[in-house]
Every structure is written in structure tokens, then in C-alpha cells.
Design a protein around this motif. Sequence first.
Motif, PDB file in Angstrom:
ATOM      1  N   UNK A  29      81.814 -22.327 -22.787  1.00 48.41           N
ATOM      2  CA  UNK A  29      82.329 -23.591 -22.283  1.00 48.41           C
ATOM      3  C   UNK A  29      81.570 -24.002 -21.024  1.00 48.41           C
ATOM      4  N   UNK A  74      77.945 -25.146 -21.973  1.00 44.32           N
ATOM      5  CA  UNK A  74      77.768 -26.385 -22.730  1.00 44.32           C
ATOM      6  C   UNK A  74      78.645 -27.543 -22.223  1.00 44.32           C
ATOM      7  N   UNK A 126      83.965 -27.814 -36.647  1.00 43.63           N
ATOM      8  CA  UNK A 126      84.758 -26.646 -37.047  1.00 43.63           C
ATOM      9  C   UNK A 126      85.993 -26.452 -36.174  1.00 43.63           C
ATOM     10  N   UNK A 184      85.671 -30.986 -28.654  1.00 41.92           N
ATOM     11  CA  UNK A 184      85.775 -29.797 -27.814  1.00 41.92           C
ATOM     12  C   UNK A 184      87.243 -29.583 -27.486  1.00 41.92           C
ATOM     13  N   UNK A 232      79.922 -31.611 -37.626  1.00 39.23           N
ATOM     14  CA  UNK A 232      79.653 -32.233 -36.335  1.00 39.23           C
ATOM     15  C   UNK A 232      79.529 -31.150 -35.273  1.00 39.23           C
ATOM     16  N   UNK A 233      78.590 -31.335 -34.340  1.00 39.57           N
ATOM     17  CA  UNK A 233      78.538 -30.395 -33.211  1.00 39.57           C
ATOM     18  C   UNK A 233      79.898 -30.312 -32.518  1.00 39.57           C
ATOM     19  N   UNK A 234      80.193 -29.120 -32.056  1.00 43.72           N
ATOM     20  CA  UNK A 234      81.493 -28.861 -31.435  1.00 43.72           C
ATOM     21  C   UNK A 234      81.743 -29.757 -30.221  1.00 43.72           C
ATOM     22  N   UNK A 235      80.680 -30.235 -29.572  1.00 38.59           N
ATOM     23  CA  UNK A 235      80.859 -31.106 -28.397  1.00 38.59           C
ATOM     24  C   UNK A 235      81.512 -32.443 -28.766  1.00 38.59           C
ATOM     25  N   UNK A 263      79.544 -32.120 -23.364  1.00 39.48           N
ATOM     26  CA  UNK A 263      80.766 -32.513 -24.081  1.00 39.48           C
ATOM     27  C   UNK A 263      80.847 -34.029 -24.223  1.00 39.48           C
ATOM     28  N   UNK A 274      89.356 -23.849 -26.022  1.00 40.05           N
ATOM     29  CA  UNK A 274      88.153 -23.026 -26.221  1.00 40.05           C
ATOM     30  C   UNK A 274      87.903 -22.085 -25.050  1.00 40.05           C
TER      31      UNK A 274
END
Lengths: 277, 277
Positions: free
Chosen positions: A207, A210, A130, A195, A189-192, A214, A199
Motif C-alpha cells: 500500500x 503504490x 480482483x 483500492x 483492472x489494475x488494483x489501483x 491510487x 488492503x
Amino acid sequence: MPSVPTVSDQAWVTLATNDTYALGALVLAHSLSRARTSRALVVMVAPQVSPGIREVLAEVYNEVKEVDVLDSRDEANLALIQRPELGVTFTKLHCWRLGNYNKCVFLDADTLVMQNCDELFEHEELSAAPDCGWPDCFNSGVFVFCPNEQTYQDLLNFALSYGSFDGGDQGLLNLFFHEWARKDIKNHLPFVYNMVSTAAYSYLPAVKQFAKDVKIVHFLGSTKPWMHNFDPVAGQVTVKDAVESFSQGFLQTWWDIFASDVLPRMSAGEHADLTHA
Amino acid sequence: MPSVPTVSDQAWVTLATNDTYALGALVLAHSLSRARTSRALVVMVAPQVSPGIREVLAEVYNEVKEVDVLDSRDEANLALIQRPELGVTFTKLHCWRLGNYNKCVFLDADTLVMQNCDELFEHEELSAAPDCGWPDCFNSGVFVFCPNEQTYQDLLNFALSYGSFDGGDQGLLNLFFHEWARKDIKNHLPFVYNMVSTAAYSYLPAVKQFAKDVKIVHFLGSTKPWMHNFDPVAGQVTVKDAVESFSQGFLQTWWDIFASDVLPRMSAGEHADLTHA
Ligand SMILES: O=c1ccn([C@@H]2O[C@H](COP(=O)(O)OP(=O)(O)O)[C@@H](O)[C@H]2O)c(=O)[nH]1
Ligand SMILES: O=c1ccn([C@@H]2O[C@H](COP(=O)(O)OP(=O)(O)O)[C@@H](O)[C@H]2O)c(=O)[nH]1
Ligand SMILES: [Mn+2]
Ligand SMILES: [Mn+2]
């Protein structure tokens, strides 16, 4: 010489329309190589990318593919000349023409791979993370796709009919793959995996929480890694302003790779040219 | 008198711990009522919310429920006294104790309903829209949940064991409902159900493209709608700075409802107090 991929029908793909973005593409390829990817590396270059830089690219990329944005022999391109704002969009779309591969992951030249991400090839077209600004849109800096000439033609026709709501490839691709938002969580897809370095301005605690997970950093926005100051003696990057300090670690990684894997492969002349680009 | 809900086992729920946030809760309720919701309206208030404001709330809310953050008769609360930063978190968690309802949608008091959204009750616990800062987290300003005493106890125990990575309810709820990010796209509410007014800073073309679809606006951040200047003669809100002008339309709607539906129901004394809060 680039390493020989063990999965030869799948590739990482990026784009550099000039020598400056090629610097990003070089660091990106070496980050993939350090992460021991088993997939091929492909860079699409525009005609104005210099021969010297193409040689350096060819040392780490399995394929350096020239793509011509304004090729007058291409009818679709001719039509696009009426729509100059779609130029860059069109160039990225060329990735769907890489018919030697069944599945690919496109990565912007301003991304950096922190850990092996070969599991991305398990996702289907079109998978992406996203976008932070409007999270029902995907960010087009990292996406899984399947090269296909028909899809390329459909995209071109779509671009000519509807254009792009943001004038770039992201607005176009989000209109074309509009099902992404609601169809299947597997396409998110996972944001990692994308990234964006902005953010931290909006949600620093997340941030921090997580950061260790990354996998791909995306230096989105106008200040690219190659625009920061780097002290070659100390081997340290100096961030331009305080708010960017959170991403200092990622920027340092970018410059570490640039200093150790990219710079030694460039001739003196190219080096002088590029760091003042 | 509040209108009688036709679906009485489902409710919209918000929270106001003081008279200032109660202004937001009042505008929110009237926006729901204008959108002709068929569900009940519930506001949870802390003890310090004044009797006069509770009366005004009771004219539009079907239920004004007092919740006590630091109730010494509650063992779990006593334990929480050791963790003062979890105070507000805890207060929001009280929504899981609203046993008269099977399914609810929590709305922050700084949200505004632009169009009927009753379809939100078709979603399951826990459904929410992605957070702009880190879109693998959901924003806890709008979420679908099912009141349940056991869930409430589990949340409390979880809070005591793990805390919240951001010190607020969002960090806690995201750790507890960690499956949200990857399990099912149906739990991802479209962003138009929690359109944060900061989105325009990061991706204005998308905000322009999708603005007409916005169902719920969330005035996230430190400048709340009630802090803007409003000219009662012209009936116009003045935005504090230029970058906020994109959200002027939404702010104007907030103030229109405040001026026509809320203000006339307040006594002169309360009015004077509140607009200088
Ligand atoms: O002049 C340009 C602009 C962009 N790009 C390519 O298009 C991508 C998207 O542009 P950029 O990353 O600058 O956009 P952002 O991610 O900041 O929105 C880049 O990463 C490059 O791969 C390029 O080759 N030349
Ligand atoms: O002093 C406070 C702070 C918060 N809240 C409630 O908690 C919600 C979340 O806080 P806020 O909206 O200020 O946080 P943001 O959305 O800006 O992160 C508010 O909308 C209110 O419902 C409250 O009642 N009193
Ligand atoms: Mn980029
Ligand atoms: Mn809020």
C-alpha cells in the motif's frame, strides 16, 4: 447544473437506495467532476430517496434514474419477492437497463475518485479488479459493463436459477461472468482502480509502495466515510480507531469534498437530518 | 528412499533454513508424494539444519541441497552483508541456481499439497497466484520458475540496486518480475494453487464455494501448522483460536501426514527436540 459530457454515450453509474448512501453518491460525483471526466454521471435511486436529496443529486448528476426494486408490474421482480436476499443484488443489476449508453463504469457509492480515470472506458465488459479476499473473484464495487436489455434478463434468470454464493451482487456477477478469472488479462483492472481501504491490514508495504498511483479508493466494509466524525471548524476528520489511520488521507479527501462541494448545496433541514442518519 | 521421478528435469523446490521449517518441508514432501507427483523433490537447507534432520529429509527428497547465505567466498554475498534484511530473500533466490532442472515450482515450507498439481509445470516463468493483500502483486509462496545462473545474477544485482519494498523476497521478486500483473493471464495461477489460510477472514462465502477445488494450502502468517497443539492419542489437532476453525480441516491433514509419514521416520531424540522448537 451538471456539466455537459463530451462523450455522451458513456457514463459513470452508481446506486443509492436511501439518503445515507446518497451522501456517498454526492461526494463520488463531485470527485469525478473535480477529476474533469468527459463522461456522463448517472445515479440510480430507490423510491425512498427523498425529493430534497434528489434535487441535490440532480445538480451534479446528468441523470437521476429511479429504479424500483419491488415493482409489482415486473414479472421478474415478482418472482424475486420469493428471494428477499436478492433484493439489493437486483437493484444493482438495473444498471444494464440504462439503454441510453453504450458503455458504462459502475462505481459503488462508497468509492472516491482520486485522479481522472476516463481510460477505464477503453476496457470491455466485464472488466473489474480482483477482490482481496479471494482474488480469482472480482470485486463488484467498480466494473466496466455495456447496458443491454438481454444481458439484464439473462442476469435475472441466472439469479433465479443459481442465486448468489455470497447473497450479494458480487457472488452473482462472479458466477455469471465466471470467465473473468482466466480469459484475458485486459479484463483485470489494475488494483489501483479499486483500492479497498482494508488492503493495508494485510500488506501495508505494498500500500505504501503504490499509494501514489491510487485512482479509485473503495471504502469497503461496515464503516463508511460518512460514519466518521468530522470537525467542521478545523475541517478535520477523526478516524475511529488507530488501525484505520493509514486511510486517513483518503477519508480526509472524502470529507474535504463533502464540506466544500456537497454541504453548501444542501438546505439546512436536509443537513441536520443527514448527518445524524 | 525417495521415489524416482519420471520427469527428472523438473522439480518441486522448497527451503528450510532451520530444523523447525524442515518439519514443514517434510510434511510438504510427503503431501507431494501422496499426490503421486512425477517430478523430483528438492529441498535447500542452510548450514544450521542438523545432520539428523537432513537424513530424514533425504528419505523423501531426491536432493537435499545445502545453500550458504553468508558464504564469504561469494562476492555478491559479501556485498549483501551490508544489507542484512535481504538475508532470507537471498536464500530463496538460490533456487535459480538449481542447474540440473529446466523448470521448477517453488513451494514455501508452510504449504501443503492437497491434490496432484503436476499441471503447474505447463506454466512459464514467472507464474504465481495473486497476493490477497495487494492482488496486483503475486504471492511468492508458490511460483513457477526456470533455474538459470544469469537470472540469479540479475536478481542479485537488482536486489543490491533496488532492495525489496517489503524487506522480503516477495517485494523483490515483484519488482523484478513487474510484468506479471499485466502481461498474460497464463502467468496468473488460479488462487486454488496458493490458497492462503487467511482468505476466510475476508471472504468466507468464496472460501466455502471453492474449498473443494483447493490444490495447495499456504499457512501464511506467524502461526504455522507445527505451532498448533496435537493430541497424539486422539490424532486430533486443536486450533488455537475460534477464527482459525475454518482451516481446521487443512491443519488436520497437515498433522495426519506429520503423524503417519514423518514422525515414525524420526529418531526419538529428534522428535523430543523438534516438537518443542
Ligand atoms: O443499503 C444500501 C446498501 C448498498 N447500496 C449500494 O450498493 C453498494 C454496495 O454496498 P456497500 O458498498 O455497502 O458494500 P461493500 O462495498 O462494503 O461490500 C453501495 O456502495 C451502494 O451503491 C445502497 O444503495 N443501499
Ligand atoms: O526462518 C525461516 C523463515 C522462512 N523460511 C523459508 O522461507 C519461506 C517463507 O517464509 P514464511 O512462510 O514464514 O513467510 P509467510 O508465508 O508467512 O509470509 C518459508 O516457508 C520457508 O521455506 C525458512 O526456511 N526459515
Ligand atoms: Mn462498496
Ligand atoms: Mn509461507
